[in-house]
Design an enzyme around this catalytic site. Sequence first.
Site, PDB file in Angstrom:
ATOM      1  CG  HIS A  62       0.558   6.368  -0.594  1.00  0.00           C
ATOM      2  ND1 HIS A  62      -0.484   7.022  -1.213  1.00  0.00           N
ATOM      3  CD2 HIS A  62       0.026   5.778   0.508  1.00  0.00           C
ATOM      4  CE1 HIS A  62      -1.593   6.829  -0.508  1.00  0.00           C
ATOM      5  NE2 HIS A  62      -1.316   6.079   0.527  1.00  0.00           N
TER       6      HIS A  62
ATOM      7  CG  HIS B  24      -1.793   1.176   1.366  1.00  0.00           C
ATOM      8  ND1 HIS B  24      -3.126   1.159   1.024  1.00  0.00           N
ATOM      9  CD2 HIS B  24      -1.541   2.447   1.788  1.00  0.00           C
ATOM     10  CE1 HIS B  24      -3.650   2.360   1.230  1.00  0.00           C
ATOM     11  NE2 HIS B  24      -2.707   3.151   1.700  1.00  0.00           N
ATOM     12  CD  GLU B  25       1.686   3.638   3.723  1.00  0.00           C
ATOM     13  OE1 GLU B  25       1.963   4.703   3.142  1.00  0.00           O
ATOM     14  OE2 GLU B  25       0.646   3.492   4.397  1.00  0.00           O
TER      15      GLU B  25
END
Length: 693
Positions: A490, A486-487
Amino acid sequence: MAKQKRDRNNLIALTGAAALVAIAVNFAISAINNKHRKKKDVPGSKVRVDLSASEIMKLAESIIKKSKQVHDAVASIPLDKVGYVNVILPLAELEAQQFPLIQSCVFPKWLSASEDVRKASAEAERKIDAHITMCRKREDVYRVVKALTVTGDGWTTDAKSFTRFLVREFERNGVNLTLSKKEEWQRLTANIDELSMQYIRNLDDDCSFLLFTDMELEGLPQEFLKSLERSEDGKRKIIMRSHQISPVLELCKVGSTRRAVAISYGHRCEANVTILEQLIQLRHKLARLLGFANYADYATDDRMAKSSSKVFEFLENLSASLNDLAYRELSMLKALKKKEEGESPFGMEDLSYYVKRIKDQQFHINFGVIRQYFPINLVLSGIFKICQDLFGLGFKEVEGAAVWHPDVQLFSVSDLSSKELVGYFYLDLYSRVGKYAHTCVIALQNGLLSNGSRQIPVALLVSQFEKEVDGHPGLLQFSEVVNLFHEFGHVVHHICNCASFSKLSGLRLDPDFVEIPALLMENWCYENLSLRLISGFHQDITKPIKDDLCKSLKRWRCSFSALKLKQEIFYCLFDQIIHSTENVDINGLFKHLYPKVMVGLPLLRGINPASCFPRTAIGYEATCYSHIWSEVFAADIFASKFHDDIFNLQTGLQFRNTVLAPGRGKDPLEMLSDFLGREPSMQAFLDKRADTY
């Protein structure tokens, strides 16, 4: 597969399992060598990562001084002389130049090993924030910028968006109001800030607890029980904090214990109900002062949703579409409870426990065993390989770069086709004393493309993994693997962004949109090919996770999720209703709304979630819906474009160029529609859940 030359300066030039072994080894070697490196500059980066306490304070003062000079110069332009070159360009260049310097002052408060540096960083942030707040309230600058909105013919889309963004920022700070209304705006915002913080302080100061015997806590692991304080009579103390409440509600076999804990946890800080009622009234007044019908419309005006009515439509349609699945789940949960506990009625306090029981019975997944297949370095090298194959990006560690701790690594990112440098990111993955305790991505320098030249974006991924456990390399829980993907979504989003203005770039995007790429990346944690790529038994990483376990994880992901999702929708609807309607009876609303959304499941008697719902008090007021919103769009993108070929480079490049690159200058819904070839739909999100039965 054939091995290519193992060149440490071209980490992702290799392919296949052998490549991942080599990359994982290189990670370990480079971590050892960090402490022996000679520091060198990072071309294209203005970020300064090793400032002393005094240097931070000096830099903060110079930032404020330069900012004041530019704002004063812009404010001095006569209204009949305003233009792009003397108004917009200086403000845009100031933003681009100062953002990495500001971040250089601010990020050490989370990560530095020096207490003096952390204190200086916090003080620098306070001073810089105060100055920025003052700049956003400068009426003289606002008048000059506002004068440009009647011109702008021939400007680029990004230039117009940047100017509108500035004007909106000023006006949301009340700059265009009359003197008396400005004073009211200041009073309202001050009162809102104070009440919001009081709400949180009340929760933080709450020391309530319950005492239980070991028999009453049956089902909880011994290591958890040993961590609990004991009372004088030998009972275990369960304090009303989520890190203790969640295990009880999920694992305790004793229904009366779960019920007692849920009731106590749900009526903490009853004084907060009154505070929330006052907050809602003040927010509505603030919204009306700024020209909005209610606070929810104010909060959603500059987001992808655009209006509260659109949010209501989204939440109500999604909730209704989940009803059949939720009824089916509730029926199965009730049957299991009856089998195990007799005729005791099923309540909301039973939801987490029996969902876990059914999922455990269906899938038999041992996450402790799975963890042994996710060494940190192997997962990272797999993520790099996936992003190489999917987005055409190459990753290379920058040897000898200045860092703030020996564990920190810096990587450059390049376009594999053009070999052009795309950006940088730091990895600070391992826990240590004084470090920020959560996983997140911090934008250190925003990318921008202006007049043919490009400012390189720089990101920082922070986490709290254990570097070694009992002399073995650090292993990740599966939930940590998903979080890391997920990160990293980003990171890729930040690195690939190339808007024309720093303010429209990086992660400073529409909050309804910015989570979509990160949530999309999570899907690669559940596909057989990618799971095998990022996994390997820690004692022999050539042995990845087995296919049947990959399939079980994929089905486990969305099984029995309808009721829990509807519970989240309930809180989102509550948040929208109180912020779009005057004089709401909060207690009555909870009692009426909960069973309506939760297919007849009643609200637990004696609780009032409004007293302990911090998201609606500060940070997510009238915007609690945003995460579900992003999940729905991410599911549509994956199902429509990536599901049948998760490593399709052509599709990945299209996503990179159409969705990741443009920044805030382009409407998010338009970007997604361009990529999908139609307007987004919630059907894939629903189908994914239905397919698990």
